[in-house]
Design a protein around this motif. Structure first.
Motif: not given
Length: 122
Positions: A35-37, A46-60, A92-96, A114-118
């Motif tokens: 998710w990005f914004r 970047g807001v948060v990302g999830v990789d193929t092993y399930g690792r998650i990274e959040y923006a501070n 807010y945008y979803c990305a892959a 994606g096209q985004g959602t406000q």
């Protein structure tokens, strides 16, 4: 491949929203998802990302307030946003990205959007 976001809206500070991103054309288990914004006049962040092993990274800036969840059977990535602040106002945008990426919060690593959602917080 297509990504479709939903769930944005207007809330008061301290409120909550839940965003959803439905992926079609492939399964989320093969892709990093994020998710990005982007606020007016600012770069996409970047807001948060999830990789193929399930690792998650959040923006501070969202740690402890936002929670991401993958619903693999539904090919859906959800973002639960609590304790929203006016500075969270953005599109807010979803990305892959296929496979693994070194920077989960780096927009340039992602190829599908994606096209985004406000989201507006007052």
């Amino acid at each position: 491949v297509q990504l479709v976001e939903s769930g944005g809206g207007s809330v008061q500070a301290g409120g909550s929203l839940r965003l959803s991103c439905v992926a079609s054309g492939y399964t989320t288990v093969s892709y990093c998802m994020g998710w990005f914004r982007q606020a007016p006049g600012k770069n996409r962040e970047g807001v948060v990302g999830v990789d193929t092993y399930g690792r998650i990274e959040y923006a501070n800036s969202v740690k402890g307030r936002f929670t991401v969840a993958e619903d693999s059977p539904e090919n859906t990535l959800r973002l639960l946003m609590n304790d929203l602040k006016p500075e969270d106002t953005a599109m807010y945008y979803c990305a892959a990205a296929r496979g693994r990426v070194p920077g989960l919060l780096v927009a340039d690593e992602y190829t599908n959007w994606g096209q985004g959602t406000q989201v507006t917080v007052s």
